[in-house]
Design a protein around this motif. Structure first.
Motif, PDB file in Angstrom:
ATOM      1  N   ILE A   1      20.506  87.206 159.454  1.00  0.00           N
ATOM      2  CA  ILE A   1      19.759  86.128 158.806  1.00  0.00           C
ATOM      3  C   ILE A   1      19.213  86.569 157.451  1.00  0.00           C
ATOM      4  O   ILE A   1      19.350  85.861 156.439  1.00  0.00           O
ATOM      5  CB  ILE A   1      18.610  85.649 159.715  1.00  0.00           C
ATOM      6  CG1 ILE A   1      19.180  84.995 160.975  1.00  0.00           C
ATOM      7  CG2 ILE A   1      17.698  84.668 158.977  1.00  0.00           C
ATOM      8  CD1 ILE A   1      18.145  84.645 162.014  1.00  0.00           C
ATOM      9  N   VAL A   2      18.617  87.752 157.405  1.00  0.00           N
ATOM     10  CA  VAL A   2      18.009  88.242 156.163  1.00  0.00           C
ATOM     11  C   VAL A   2      19.059  88.458 155.079  1.00  0.00           C
ATOM     12  O   VAL A   2      18.897  88.017 153.931  1.00  0.00           O
ATOM     13  CB  VAL A   2      17.233  89.556 156.426  1.00  0.00           C
ATOM     14  CG1 VAL A   2      16.789  90.190 155.106  1.00  0.00           C
ATOM     15  CG2 VAL A   2      16.035  89.281 157.309  1.00  0.00           C
ATOM     16  N   VAL A   3      20.158  89.149 155.421  1.00  0.00           N
ATOM     17  CA  VAL A   3      21.210  89.425 154.433  1.00  0.00           C
ATOM     18  C   VAL A   3      21.835  88.124 153.942  1.00  0.00           C
ATOM     19  O   VAL A   3      22.106  87.959 152.737  1.00  0.00           O
ATOM     20  CB  VAL A   3      22.290  90.356 155.030  1.00  0.00           C
ATOM     21  CG1 VAL A   3      23.466  90.484 154.067  1.00  0.00           C
ATOM     22  CG2 VAL A   3      21.702  91.724 155.333  1.00  0.00           C
ATOM     23  N   THR A   4      22.049  87.180 154.845  1.00  0.00           N
ATOM     24  CA  THR A   4      22.630  85.896 154.450  1.00  0.00           C
ATOM     25  C   THR A   4      21.739  85.171 153.454  1.00  0.00           C
ATOM     26  O   THR A   4      22.223  84.644 152.435  1.00  0.00           O
ATOM     27  CB  THR A   4      22.852  85.009 155.691  1.00  0.00           C
ATOM     28  OG1 THR A   4      23.788  85.636 156.559  1.00  0.00           O
ATOM     29  CG2 THR A   4      23.379  83.635 155.286  1.00  0.00           C
ATOM     30  N   LEU A   5      20.449  85.124 153.695  1.00  0.00           N
ATOM     31  CA  LEU A   5      19.517  84.424 152.802  1.00  0.00           C
ATOM     32  C   LEU A   5      19.449  85.084 151.432  1.00  0.00           C
ATOM     33  O   LEU A   5      19.447  84.406 150.396  1.00  0.00           O
ATOM     34  CB  LEU A   5      18.127  84.373 153.437  1.00  0.00           C
ATOM     35  CG  LEU A   5      17.979  83.447 154.655  1.00  0.00           C
ATOM     36  CD1 LEU A   5      16.595  83.608 155.276  1.00  0.00           C
ATOM     37  CD2 LEU A   5      18.226  81.993 154.258  1.00  0.00           C
TER      38      LEU A   5
END
Length: 436
Positions: free
Chosen positions: A323-327
């Motif tokens: 989630i963090v890397v995608t955002l």
């Protein structure tokens, strides 16, 4: 057992390979010196492109690797894996930016068709390029970027390939239905200089670059073996060659020397072109997600190695990291796409990275795996001749990869030093005559 069939996997493969390269291909024919030269170079490079795919798949079976960088790790070690992951990360990152730039271009084409007078003189905020990129990305790209498996995009890929087919048909119909008096004044039949034949290489490498997603696609197949995947590769490559060649040849012959970098830009806007615009926009959204998936996996590999995380810790943190890397990835690519005016700014550098991913790393994997087999096979056994040939073939791969990478990088730097100007698509069309 679950997963995608060999047939549906071929559409995932086509979906990544067919992208910005398709609309840029006719202009590449002009750069290279005409149809015959461009097709000849394309045919030669295709041999190595397909061979590289099969090398990667073969090596992935040695230790059941599920990503490109893990294949390199299993054959060549951690240092090579880090290099591959870094190249793959930057390639996917740059390619995602080009897809967002294309989405901005396509919205401009749509607004110019709907109301050129309003767009060119007193356009409201929702017609601004930066606004359309941000809103489209938030609504249609981000919500579907968090998937854990790449085969979740299988059904969307069927729609995307249909959109590409539509664009090819439109280019063909408009070519064969145009008035003979509208034929271009000049169509190249040979390059101006022998060095021009190399100008098409970045576009071909970028256009047929599907290697970054090959291993994730292969690992998600219901029947994971070389025989099944050879069907996938055959269908995907035939479709890619047909789409690229027909669009490139007919698009170039229709407009001739001086064709714009975007084939859609060359046509007068009408209903059929606007439909193509919408379909290419949908396709760009889907392919962005495929590249984000591969780039995110490359980042995870480098990050996990740098921190020395154990498999148990990696599994526990997987969802949060995803989630963090995608955002972060999504936010940075959208911001950069808002300020980069044209895909020509990045496509040369992406072509250079493509050369490494298509030629250099597969060549390294083939070389290392064959050397390992050579040590285990007696000199006079029948297999020894096959291994010697494949070692020679790996040397050709490595030499070609180094040459193409250096060539494309020099071309990109040379263009940058000469201050090549890139126009925003909407600004270009607004300067045209009302009836053009």
């Amino acid at each position: 057992m679950y997963g995608s069939s060999w047939f549906s996997s071929s559409f995932l493969m086509v979906n990544e390979a067919l992208g910005p390269g398709l609309i840029y291909f006719p202009a590449a024919y002009d750069q290279a010196g005409g149809v015959l030269v461009a097709i000849s170079i394309q045919s030669i490079l295709l041999v190595f492109i397909v061979a590289a795919i099969m090398i990667l798949v073969y090596c992935s079976d040695l230790k059941q690797a599920t990503t490109y960088q893990d294949v390199v790790l299993s054959v060549c070690g951690k240092k090579a894996q880090t290099g591959a992951a870094i190249c793959l990360f930057w390639y996917c990152f740059g390619a995602c930016i080009t897809f967002l730039i294309i989405i901005g271009d396509l919205w401009e084409e749509f607004f110019l068709f709907v109301s050129k007078e309003t767009y060119c003189h007193d356009k409201p905020v929702y017609m601004y390029r930066r606004f359309t990129i941000v809103v489209t990305s938030l609504l249609f790209i981000l919500p579907l970027c968090f998937s854990k498996r790449i085969d979740s995009l299988t059904y969307a890929s069927f729609v995307d390939v249909a959109g590409i087919l539509y664009l090819m048909v439109i280019v063909a119909v408009k070519y064969f239905s145009q008035d003979p008096s509208d034929k271009p004044a000049y169509v190249k039949t040979k390059p101006n200089s022998w060095m021009d034949i190399f100008l098409v290489i970045p576009e071909i490498c970028f256009a047929y670059q599907c290697h970054v997603s090959i291993i994730p696609i292969y690992s998600c197949m219901e029947k994971r073996n070389l025989k099944e995947f050879s069907k996938t590769v055959s269908v995907a490559m035939v479709l890619c060659v047909v789409f690229y060649t027909v669009t490139g040849v007919l698009g170039y012959l229709q407009f001739g020397h001086g064709i714009t970098s975007d084939i859609i830009l060359s046509f007068d806007p009408d209903v059929t072109i606007v439909i193509a615009v919408v379909l290419i926009a949908v396709k760009s959204c889907t392919t962005y997600r495929i590249l984000l998936f591969c780039g995110r996996a490359a980042f995870d590999s480098v990050w996990n190695i740098a921190l020395g995380l154990t498999p148990e810790v990696i599994e526990q943190r997987e969802r949060k990291m995803r989630i963090v890397v995608t955002l972060i990835w999504f936010t940075i690519t959208v911001v950069l796409a808002m300020f980069i005016p044209n895909i020509g700014v990045v496509i040369q550098f992406l072509g250079a990275l493509s050369a490494l991913l298509i030629f250099l790393f597969p060549g390294m994997c083939l070389m290392k795996s064959m050397l390992d087999q050579q040590d285990a096979v007696p000199k006079f056994k029948p297999n020894s001749n096959r291994i010697k040939f494949l070692i020679f073939f790996a040397c050709v791969f490595l030499t070609l990869g180094a040459f193409i990478f250096g060539l494309i990088l020099c071309q990109a730097i040379q263009k940058d030093l000469h201050g090549t100007k890139y126009k925003v698509k909407g600004d270009y069309l607004c300067m045209a005559e009302p009836d053009s």
